[in-house]
Design a protein around this motif. Structure first.
Motif, PDB file in Angstrom:
ATOM      1  N   GLY A 216       0.843  -1.184   0.000  1.00 28.58           N
ATOM      2  CA  GLY A 216       0.000   0.000   0.000  1.00 28.58           C
ATOM      3  C   GLY A 216       0.877   1.232   0.000  1.00 28.58           C
ATOM      4  N   THR A 217       0.348   2.339  -0.471  1.00 25.56           N
ATOM      5  CA  THR A 217       1.147   3.562  -0.599  1.00 25.56           C
ATOM      6  C   THR A 217       1.843   3.924   0.703  1.00 25.56           C
ATOM      7  OG1 THR A 217      -0.329   4.390  -2.330  1.00 25.56           O
ATOM      8  CG2 THR A 217       1.053   6.008  -1.191  1.00 25.56           C
ATOM      9  N   ASN A 218       1.099   3.992   1.782  1.00 23.02           N
ATOM     10  CA  ASN A 218       1.678   4.444   3.046  1.00 23.02           C
ATOM     11  C   ASN A 218       2.397   3.323   3.786  1.00 23.02           C
ATOM     12  OD1 ASN A 218       0.812   7.306   3.063  1.00 23.02           O
ATOM     13  ND2 ASN A 218      -1.216   6.395   2.979  1.00 23.02           N
TER      14      ASN A 218
ATOM     15  N   ARG B  37       6.815   6.730  -4.041  1.00 25.25           N
ATOM     16  CA  ARG B  37       7.536   6.145  -2.901  1.00 25.25           C
ATOM     17  C   ARG B  37       8.521   7.149  -2.303  1.00 25.25           C
ATOM     18  NH1 ARG B  37       8.995   1.334  -5.246  1.00 25.25           N
ATOM     19  NH2 ARG B  37       7.334   0.229  -4.138  1.00 25.25           N
ATOM     20  N   VAL B  38       9.386   7.745  -3.131  1.00 26.02           N
ATOM     21  CA  VAL B  38      10.423   8.617  -2.573  1.00 26.02           C
ATOM     22  C   VAL B  38       9.855   9.956  -2.119  1.00 26.02           C
ATOM     23  CG1 VAL B  38      12.249   7.482  -3.889  1.00 26.02           C
ATOM     24  CG2 VAL B  38      11.194   9.569  -4.799  1.00 26.02           C
ATOM     25  N   SER B  39       8.762  10.404  -2.730  1.00 21.42           N
ATOM     26  CA  SER B  39       8.129  11.643  -2.257  1.00 21.42           C
ATOM     27  C   SER B  39       7.603  11.451  -0.845  1.00 21.42           C
ATOM     28  CB  SER B  39       6.999  12.052  -3.200  1.00 21.42           C
ATOM     29  OG  SER B  39       7.492  12.398  -4.470  1.00 21.42           O
ATOM     30  N   GLY B  40       6.976  10.297  -0.594  1.00 15.06           N
ATOM     31  CA  GLY B  40       6.513  10.002   0.757  1.00 15.06           C
ATOM     32  C   GLY B  40       7.650   9.736   1.714  1.00 15.06           C
ATOM     33  N   LEU B  41       8.691   9.057   1.229  1.00 16.40           N
ATOM     34  CA  LEU B  41       9.843   8.757   2.077  1.00 16.40           C
ATOM     35  C   LEU B  41      10.561  10.014   2.551  1.00 16.40           C
ATOM     36  CD1 LEU B  41      11.470   5.624   0.406  1.00 16.40           C
ATOM     37  CD2 LEU B  41      10.719   5.807   2.787  1.00 16.40           C
ATOM     38  N   ALA B  42      10.559  11.057   1.732  1.00  6.05           N
ATOM     39  CA  ALA B  42      11.252  12.286   2.127  1.00  6.05           C
ATOM     40  C   ALA B  42      10.731  12.800   3.467  1.00  6.05           C
ATOM     41  CB  ALA B  42      11.088  13.353   1.043  1.00  6.05           C
ATOM     42  N   LEU B  43       9.409  12.769   3.642  1.00  5.95           N
ATOM     43  CA  LEU B  43       8.829  13.239   4.896  1.00  5.95           C
ATOM     44  C   LEU B  43       8.890  12.168   5.977  1.00  5.95           C
ATOM     45  CD1 LEU B  43       7.433  15.635   6.258  1.00  5.95           C
ATOM     46  CD2 LEU B  43       5.241  14.616   5.607  1.00  5.95           C
TER      47      LEU B  43
END
Length: 449
Positions: free
Chosen positions: A117-119, A154-160
């Motif tokens: 899942g995305t999150n 994935r990496v956009s979410g990982l940044a935060l």
């Protein structure tokens, strides 16, 4: 000289029980004595469910796929040295999320929702990266994320997530052929934003009128982008309330920019789906065009219909990448296993709910003055097109306060722009420049003036 290490690292639950194993390849330049000044690039591909083979063997890594200068398969299959690798400026780790590459769930009772899942994907990979960075003594290194396709989500979410949950701060994020990043574009916006991609692809296939075809691609697209935002988008939003004379003019102009028959544009009420475009543009020649890279041609059983039978570009890529990655791990890296290398693995159902990854990246940038963004897109990518990539940036930061830390690069290729040699050279130079320019100068504090 460099060292390559192919290995695995577990995923644990909160009680320390091993649930799965994530396989990676880690490339480090030899004779580096100061890791605090040596950047680490963390690389993901997309899908979801796709291995990291694509960028590892065709873009940033030290080995390069055996293909021709436009990206088409050649035999014998295999790899050669990559003179354009960015290992001169950064060490690289290529990560294969669960069920991609050689990564697998080990506990049969493990909840699949932990990974698919995305999150969920972002959460477990952030934990995994914390362990990797610790084990390899890279906490002091400047860190960059690069993701392609769904890997950009994935990496956009990982940044935060890395910043907020792991207290790991980045210097840069690179989005290669980005998805929508959870930024809504339903209705008229979705329909209108396709037009510049249509024009770019029609230009490549030499299907435009002589006056448009004679233009440089960049000049043509500047015109089409302006038309899209100023005239086409408001017209689509008007629907049936658009005056008849205006509708006729716009139908004719859209047909001219897309090289589609006027009747096709008219009959579809200015709403041309990408699948219809892939089928229609070269229907008269007996070909379809590719989804992820519309330079590629396919042949359908019937010329009639509204969508191609298959993705011409993906079958071409799998043709060359699959034997190469299997041969490379077995022979060059000495990684011997009977586990199948999953080019695409089973990760569905994938929970796409609550995707706020674009806004997460913006928040990470706002909270970290060191953090910069670079977007790379191919003009002929019909799946994650370049104009939608621009739209992402505009909507992520509508105030423009972060714009000075964002840059956009486009190339005359498709989704994997690096498969074309000229674009490989330019795109790796763009990465190299991005890293060099976003490393803080000595005593440059992370603060807003």
């Amino acid at each position: 000289m460099y060292t390559a290490k192919a290995g695995t690292q577990p995923v644990w639950d909160e009680k320390g029980k091993i649930l799965a194993t994530v396989q990676y390849t880690y490339y480090t330049r030899d004779n580096i004595t100061d890791l605090a000044r040596r950047p680490l690039l963390i690389s993901f591909n997309g899908g979801p469910g796709s291995a990291s083979v694509w960028m590892e063997l065709a873009y940033t890594g030290p080995k390069l796929l055996h293909i021709d200068d436009e990206g088409y398969p050649l035999q014998p299959y295999g790899v050669k040295d990559n003179p354009y690798s960015i290992l001169d400026v950064a060490d690289i780790i290529y990560v294969n999320p669960i069920n991609t590459g050689y990564s697998r769930i080990l506990d049969e009772k493990a909840d699949r929702a932990t990974f698919f899942g995305t999150n969920a994907d972002i959460r477990y990979l952030a934990e995994w990266l914390n362990t990797f960075v610790t084990r390899h003594n890279r906490w002091s290194s400047p860190k960059y994320l690069i993701g392609e396709s769904y890997g950009t989500t994935r990496v956009s979410g990982l940044a935060l997530e890395l910043q907020n949950a792991q207290w790991m701060y980045l210097n840069g994020v690179m989005l290669v052929s980005p998805t929508d990043l959870g930024i809504s574009r339903d209705g008229a916006i979705e329909k209108a934003l396709r037009l510049p991609y249509f024009a770019a692809t029609a230009w490549y296939h030499k299907k435009l009128s002589a006056d448009l075809q004679s233009r440089s691609l960049e000049s043509l697209l500047e015109e089409v982008e302006k038309y899209t935002l100023d005239i086409f988008l408001p017209a689509v939003a008007r629907g049936y309330s658009l005056p008849k004379a205006d509708r006729e003019r716009i139908v004719q102009q859209v047909a001219a920019y897309s090289a589609l028959p006027i009747a096709v544009v008219e009959q579809n009420n200015l709403d041309i789906s990408t699948s219809l475009f892939w089928k229609e543009l070269r229907r008269g020649d007996g070909y379809t065009i590719g989804r992820l890279d519309s330079r590629y041609l396919g042949i359908d059983m019937r010329e009639a219909g509204e969508r191609p039978d298959y993705n011409a570009e993906l079958t071409s890529w799998l043709h060359s990448f699959t034997p190469a990655i299997n041969h490379y791990f077995w022979n060059d890296l000495g990684y011997r296993t009977d586990v199948k290398y999953n080019m695409f693995g089973p990760v569905h159902p994938w929970d796409r709910s609550d995707d706020r990854t674009g806004l997460s990246l913006r928040q990470a940038m706002a909270a970290n003055p060191y953090l910069h963004l670079m977007v790379q897109s191919g003009y002929f990518d019909g799946a994650t097109d370049y104009f939608n990539a621009k739209y992402n940036m505009w909507q992520m930061d509508p105030s423009g306060k972060l714009a000075s830390r964002m840059r956009f690069k486009a190339y005359k290729s498709g989704h994997m722009m690096y498969l074309r040699k000229d674009d490989l050279i330019q795109a790796t130079n763009d990465i190299r420049q991005f890293i060099n320019e976003t490393l803080p100068k000595d005593n440059q504090a992370a603060k807003y003036e």
